[in-house]
Design an enzyme around this catalytic site. Sequence first.
Site, PDB file in Angstrom:
ATOM      1  CB  SER A 411      -0.887  -0.012   1.254  1.00  0.00           C
ATOM      2  OG  SER A 411      -1.790   1.057   1.236  1.00  0.00           O
ATOM      3  N   PRO A 412       0.371   2.363  -0.566  1.00  0.00           N
ATOM      4  CG  PRO A 412      -1.053   3.959  -1.454  1.00  0.00           C
ATOM      5  CD  PRO A 412      -0.848   2.493  -1.364  1.00  0.00           C
ATOM      6  CB  CYS A 414       3.448   9.493   3.750  1.00  0.00           C
ATOM      7  SG  CYS A 414       2.382  10.118   2.433  1.00  0.00           S
ATOM      8  CD  GLN A 489      -1.275   7.543  -3.334  1.00  0.00           C
ATOM      9  OE1 GLN A 489      -0.661   8.134  -2.442  1.00  0.00           O
ATOM     10  NE2 GLN A 489      -2.222   6.653  -3.090  1.00  0.00           N
ATOM     11  CE1 TYR A 570      -2.836  14.849   2.636  1.00  0.00           C
ATOM     12  CE2 TYR A 570      -3.297  12.691   1.710  1.00  0.00           C
ATOM     13  CZ  TYR A 570      -2.720  13.475   2.692  1.00  0.00           C
ATOM     14  OH  TYR A 570      -2.021  12.891   3.716  1.00  0.00           O
ATOM     15  NE  ARG A 618      -5.340   4.926  -1.365  1.00  0.00           N
ATOM     16  CZ  ARG A 618      -4.689   4.388  -0.319  1.00  0.00           C
ATOM     17  NH1 ARG A 618      -4.279   5.161   0.672  1.00  0.00           N
ATOM     18  NH2 ARG A 618      -4.435   3.108  -0.275  1.00  0.00           N
ATOM     19  NE  ARG A 712      -0.397   1.219  11.634  1.00  0.00           N
ATOM     20  CZ  ARG A 712      -1.505   1.869  11.301  1.00  0.00           C
ATOM     21  NH1 ARG A 712      -2.445   1.244  10.604  1.00  0.00           N
ATOM     22  NH2 ARG A 712      -1.686   3.120  11.652  1.00  0.00           N
TER      23      ARG A 712
END
Length: 778
Positions: A411-412, A414, A489, A570, A618, A712
């Site tokens: 998964s993306p 940050c 992404q 965002y 997304r 995670r």
Amino acid sequence: MKVSIIGGGPAGLYFAILAKAAWPAMDIAVHERNRPDDTFGFGVVFSDETLQNFEAYDPESYRLITDHFAYWDDIEIHFKDSVHRIGGNGFCGCARTTLLKLLHQRARALGVELVFDDDVSDLSRFADSDLVVAADGINSRIREDRRDHFRPQVDLRPNRFSWMGSTKPLDAFTFYFRETEHGIFIAHCYQYEPGRSTWVMETDPETFARAGLEAMSEEAAARFLEGVFADELDGHRLITNRSMWRQFPMIRNERWTMDNVVLLGDAKATAHFSIGSGTKLAMEDAIALFKALKATGTVPDALARFESGRREEVEKTQHAADVSLVWFEHIGRFWDMEPVQFAFGLMTRSKAITYDNLELRAPDFVRAADRMFARQTRGRGFDVDVDEPVAPMFQPFRLRDMVLENRVVVSPMCMYSAEEGVPGDFHLVHYGARAMGGAGLMFTEMTDISRDARISPGCTGIYDDAQEAAWKRIVDFVHERSRTKFCLQIGHAGRKGSTRLMWEGIDEPLEEGNWEIVAPSPLPYFPHSQVPREMTRADMDATLEDYVAAVHRAGRAGFDMIELHCAHGYLLATFISPLTNRRTDDYGGSLDNRLRFPLEVFAAMREAWPNRKPMSVRLSATDWKEGGITGDDTVEIARAFARAGADLIDVSSGQTVHDAKPVFGRMFQTPFSDQVRNEAGLATMCVGNITTADQVNTILAAGRADLVALARPHLANPSFALNAAAEYGFGDLYCPPQYEAGFEQAMRNAQRTREELKELRLKARPRHRYQRMREAAE
């Protein structure tokens, strides 16, 4: 101690029994509004685990109950022309009236006073009681008269249901599904004594109205349903007993206690009948209250301990019930599935049962599900083994010309570790390790289209030559050392920009060094956040150009796929959500208007990206706040992006506003992916507290997503996919030659461990007296 119990249902009676057995001198009276021989309802059901609890806390009442129970081990699902029978479930049923009479018998034997035909309306009658237990049911007068204190929340579900019975014998907990000219009807059925079975009839409100059931009498409704389920009833009649059509109330209370008064059973919390936990919750409430009183010895301490200790388990059960009931409310969403996938989805709907769990209980059924999934994969042009298929997570998947080796996605996430937007050695190691770990697809973190589009000073970008070159270095390594496909992404932070690194205070504004931020409307994220400037058309044009430039850089860097970030509050997400878009021009108001700019951006990106390469978007499927985006909205949003050329919908949720109230839990966002995939007919990727390979296989086999992203777990275990391949005995997953010896050893160890765990789990299954007697007889 004097104890007054209001309500003579299972919760109140069982607490009276436990307390009187432990403290014979205790003065206990149960006050019940009905007469002792009133015969409302049909059967109740308990699992093996619940029976084991009864055996532990009061063997005598347990013996009385199990001597009158009908026991079964299987669940049988009748869907269209198929029948699936899944064993290893362990349930038993008993007539509700029989259960109450047995509890009456046990309570009287212990010296509990039972007062019938006593409709309690005034607590002042019990002023001399040390403890008052309000176990007076769903329509609790005690709770309703003190709403300001207990603060109940009642979620009245839309489906209609009616509790009926029949003389039809059944040897399994049985689900029947029937489509009629009016719509779909569901029957939840189980035998509770010889010659008697419970039939809970359920349908959606539209079907209920079209069939004219509201105007029918009990008898007329029964005769109508006998026609619907004529084949299943096989000549047997339906029996009514106050079989009124109702909507199920999901009840939660902010508080369970008030002074020396405590709510118990349905007065406190309800769980939908589709998971068979109503009476279980009630009687386990009684056990919990008894344990609290025994541990503390005083009423105030006991009530505090009961509420704090019991709440988590109750909420967990209610969450499972919520997920289960929603599955039945949206049955049409799954109606065109292959029967084995429909049955698999039904079995795993509440998340209590999973792929691995079912493999232990019903290995033939799981193999059938594997073959079904393999057939679907072959139907998409892959030459895969259908007779001896691999687990769903290791089946390939195609998006345009990009072929994924498996369905596992990094998964993306940050990392907040870039310098001036340039990914460095940390990123090379981070992405390189996870690519060599075997995932089919890997996403970068949200990578920003301009310096002012960053979330924080540590975010990566793709707006200058140095960043492009750094990304190309990482992409080349991933392609040279793995078969993992790599997706960039792309995003713009909007009003959530100019903030601190995650570990310094996520979404908190920078103390210094801020840059100007923009948004569709001048609304700060936190009240103390920087106020964004409202975007003009010129700002939109410049931003669109930045997005297109980023796409060209992504192509030169060699990425296999790109994703447009329209979630998590965002920039583009704030255009879509009505909570953050207050514009009055063509870019605000209706959903079509709010989608206008995000779709302009996506269309321009799609035009700039090679046609053979896929694109995803997304989305936040819900804002987790009233007035925000809902799952139904997301279906329409997803369809709009699909029309613009999106190949995959990456379904996330929330983070749009700071005061949202998400409902967390295992796989908590998967139902939104399920909705988009099966209502809009689009390929989806799900994400959100998915932690195990077992969960990945469960989601895929049930048709809830096409790809499964894990965050995670990949942080702690870069080789998640390789480890899962070893666990499931799949030796064909690509492994770098430098690591092959380790993978082969992992395969051997995992297979041995899996067999040992299977044996231990089978031995550890609850085995109460009734099972032992049954096994001895066999």
